[in-house]
Design an enzyme around this catalytic site. Structure first.
Site, PDB file in Angstrom:
ATOM      1  N   SER A 414     -15.558 -18.916  79.539  1.00 28.71           N
ATOM      2  CA  SER A 414     -15.387 -19.652  77.985  1.00 28.71           C
ATOM      3  C   SER A 414     -15.008 -21.017  77.808  1.00 28.71           C
ATOM      4  CB  SER A 414     -14.720 -18.652  77.033  1.00 28.71           C
ATOM      5  OG  SER A 414     -15.239 -17.320  77.186  1.00 28.71           O
ATOM      6  N   HIS A 435     -22.902 -18.179  79.398  1.00 29.08           N
ATOM      7  CA  HIS A 435     -21.507 -18.107  78.470  1.00 29.08           C
ATOM      8  C   HIS A 435     -22.107 -16.768  77.423  1.00 29.08           C
ATOM      9  CE1 HIS A 435     -18.857 -18.784  75.115  1.00 29.08           C
ATOM     10  NE2 HIS A 435     -18.160 -17.698  75.761  1.00 29.08           N
ATOM     11  N   GLU A 447     -25.195 -19.181  75.475  1.00 28.69           N
ATOM     12  CA  GLU A 447     -25.238 -20.523  75.920  1.00 28.69           C
ATOM     13  C   GLU A 447     -25.293 -20.784  77.442  1.00 28.69           C
ATOM     14  OE1 GLU A 447     -21.840 -22.914  73.290  1.00 28.69           O
ATOM     15  OE2 GLU A 447     -20.964 -21.588  74.451  1.00 28.69           O
ATOM     16  N   ASN A 485     -17.489 -23.312  71.327  1.00 27.60           N
ATOM     17  CA  ASN A 485     -15.847 -22.986  71.394  1.00 27.60           C
ATOM     18  C   ASN A 485     -15.313 -24.344  71.156  1.00 27.60           C
ATOM     19  OD1 ASN A 485     -15.337 -20.605  71.519  1.00 27.60           O
ATOM     20  ND2 ASN A 485     -15.521 -20.217  73.845  1.00 27.60           N
TER      21      ASN A 485
END
Length: 661
Positions: A414, A435, A447, A485
């Site tokens: 992450s 991801h 992702e 993120n």
């Protein structure tokens, strides 16, 4: 079949069963999905008029070429001035025809395509076809009779469910509801032609003239409550429910109201946002540099780490038809992983998402091990181990020794730098990031991280793998947190700054939920747990810019043991599992403000939203400038599909672009 007549470039017809009264077989051929373009509508009109006037024609069958019946409106006409003939008039022509018209539904019948079928006097479907009215997903309601004819066939509760949710139903469910009259187990066209011949000898029914089936008021209320709760204020779903309920009126009144509502919604901000999302998804898979690049073949997928994330990835891969080999550190851990994966598959079986045969096949495609060497047959290995750089590097070095040189290695990190992981391997060009979002078998977003040395066919394989898993793949460059993120971190920082400035957690959460988020930010923190982010902040403390504003409130909560819902307290307190505002949190926030000498001020809900949107958009702009994200629409898709941003607002980049600042 007699000689084919071309009624337009996309609609042709020929006579079946000559030597007496024949059936006119009308075929729509408008690749790729037989969309209802002006040319299709015009051709249908001419074919109907021909069939109506010809004395040797007893009835008409309408079907689609290739694998689609009619896939809905032509997206090229969205936002353009309407062209005659309009679809409602074509469907009215079908319904009032004195000769029977049968829909031979050979593939997907969606939106206007299903509305055409509803206007027909009989519907025959191939097994497994999909039927639906997904207009609410574009901020619209059906505009050619769907809200009035569907409830006349299947009843108000079922129509509210299908139209209000925009979901599709398969032929079997459609038949049980009464939407499909017959499922053709053998030859579809033969079955449809036979039906047309039968109807020609009867006083066939017209959907618009049917009386609404009786419905239990409690069933109607239950269906409404379910749809409106999920809609979270979206006007299209609310209007759709109202129109279906009003189908008790004469058809002409209902159709007029439906059309007026459709035209009103077509120009709404909600529809514009959802059109943006629709087109964004269509272009997301277009990646510079991959033109003409073929993906590598993948048959067997390895999953290293069988915790919650790894198990979810395994279930997604099994569902896509891959053989899966799961790896964990010990025999006991591998066995627990196997048990966890089987439990997830059993939930799918119990929920009806898969049948027993599919469950058995997926179970048989799963193997687990504690030996690295057993991953040797894998074409792709996805690691889902603890997010620690040393742990991941050690794993990738071990994998290097057992999988073939052309096998692909993917990290599910992450926040860590996948370039550092790739650099530790013998073949960094075969490494990329995948991801997943938790739970991985449910969440649609994936992702796909292009590392500095990722080979083009490796990236293409990552995208092909995502597509087979039915994920929405968004390509991102390497940066801490990738697209989602990193924006989430900026959004969180702004929310915590507002806490210091005078807002309270429940005020921020209420503003977000009123805007359309399914859950407020601080409620999400509590559900996920506060300890992981706390550990990350502690790791970063030594390198943090002392000149950058840092809010300590979350740290104080963690130090007090307030680690979230599982601990019974976090940003909120949870007596008997119910979230409540906690005065102790308000006091901690007040102490942190006083420590910095901040005089708190009040915030309106619109001020809260404006500041959070601005923070997201600013970080998105940075990602674009740095080449991490390719398009602002990609950023919108990530935030919608991974972080709960309301789709009917279009995503943070779209939303801020619509509101000049």
């Amino acid at each position: 079949m007699a000689e084919v007549t071309q009624f337009s470039a996309t609609v042709s017809a020929g006579l079946v069963d000559e030597g007496g009264s024949g059936i006119l077989l009308v075929t729509i051929d408008n690749a790729p999905v037989n969309a209802l373009s002006a040319d299709v509508r015009s051709g249908l009109e001419r074919a109907l008029s021909h069939g109506e006037a010809a004395p040797d024609i007893a009835g008409i069958v309408i079907t689609g070429a290739s694998k689609t019946f009619i896939g809905g409106a032509d997206i090229r006409e969205l936002g353009q001035p309407p062209q005659e003939p309009l679809l409602p008039s074509v469907i009215e022509h079908i319904e009032r025809l004195e000769k029977p018209v049968v829909a031979a539904i050979n593939g997907a019948a969606l939106g206007g395509g299903l509305e055409v079928a509803l206007g027909c006097h009989f519907r025959v479907a191939s097994p497994g076809v999909q039927l639906g009215l997904p207009e609410v997903k574009l901020g619209l309601v059906p505009g050619a009779g769907g809200t009035q004819r569907l409830p006349r066939l299947i009843g108000v509760p079922a129509a509210i469910d299908i139209i209000g949710s925009g979901r599709s139903v398969e032929a079997t469910e459609a038949s049980s509801l009464g939407l499909v009259d017959e499922i053709a187990e053998a030859d579809l066209l033969h079955t449809a032609v036979a039906a047309a011949h039968r109807l020609a000898e009867t006083d066939f029914r017209r959907t618009g003239e049917l009386q609404l089936p009786p419905s239990d008021p409690s069933a109607i209320e239950s269906a409404k409550t379910k749809i409106l709760a999920k809609a979270r204020g979206q006007r299209a779903a609310i209007e759709a429910v109202c129109l279906v309920e009003a189908a008790v009126r004469p058809l002409t009144e209902g159709l007029a109201d439906e059309r007026a509502t459709f035209l009103s919604l077509r120009h709404s901000a909600e529809a514009a946002a959802l059109r943006h999302v629709f087109f964004a998804e269509r272009i997301a898979s277009k990646v510079d540099g991959l033109e003409g690049i073929n993906p590598r073949p993948v048959d067997t997928v390895g999953i290293a780490g069988l915790g919650l994330m790894g198990s979810g990835i395994a279930v997604a891969a099994l569902g896509a038809g891959y053989r899966v080999i799961g790896l964990d550190q010990t025999t006991e851990a591998a066995a627990k992983g196997h048990e966890r994966i089987i439990e997830l598959l059993q939930r799918n079986l119990a929920a009806g998402r898969i049948d027993q045969e599919t469950f058995d096949a997926q179970r048989d495609c799963l193997a687990v091990t504690s030996s690295d060497a057993d991953l040797e047959p894998c074409d792709l290995v996805v690691e889902a181990v603890f997010d620690d750089l040393d742990v991941k590097i050690d794993l990738f070095r071990r994998l290097d020794k057992v999988v073939p040189p052309d096998a692909i290695l993917a990290t599910n990190t992450s926040y860590l730098n996948p370039d550092e992981i790739a650099a530790a391997t013998a073949h960094p060009e075969r490494v990329l990031g995948l991801h997943f979002f938790s739970p991985a078998h449910v969440m649609r977003l994936l992702e796909v991280v292009r590392c500095a040395r990722t080979a083009r066919d490796v990236l293409a394989t990552g995208l092909a793998f995502a597509k087979k898993l039915r994920k929405l793949a968004i390509v991102t460059g390497v940066t801490e947190g990738f697209i989602g993120n990193r924006i989430f971190s900026a959004y969180r920082r702004e929310a915590e700054c507002m806490l210091e400035d005078g807002a309270l957690p429940h005020e921020i959460d209420a503003a977000l939920e009123d805007y359309g988020f399914p859950m407020g930010l601080f409620a999400v923190y509590d559900m996920a747990g506060l300890e992981i982010a706390w550990a990350r902040r502690k790791r970063q403390a030594a390198t943090r810019d002392p000149g950058e504003r840092y809010v300590e409130i979350a740290d104080r909560l963690c130090e007090a043991g307030r680690l979230g819902q599982k601990a019974g307290r976090g940003w909120y307190v949870y007596p008997e599992g119910t979230r409540q505002v906690d005065p102790d949190v308000t006091e901690i926030i007040a102490q942190c403000r006083a420590k910095k000498g901040i005089t708190p001020r009040s915030f309106t809900a619109s001020e809260i939203i404006d500041r959070l949107l601005a923070a997201m958009a600013e970080e998105g702009k940075n990602l674009l400038e740095q080449g991490i994200a390719a398009r602002d629409s990609d950023i919108d898709l990530v935030m919608i599909n991974g972080y709960g941003f309301p789709a009917f607002k279009g995503g943070p980049m779209f939303a801020t672009a619509q509101t000049p600042r």
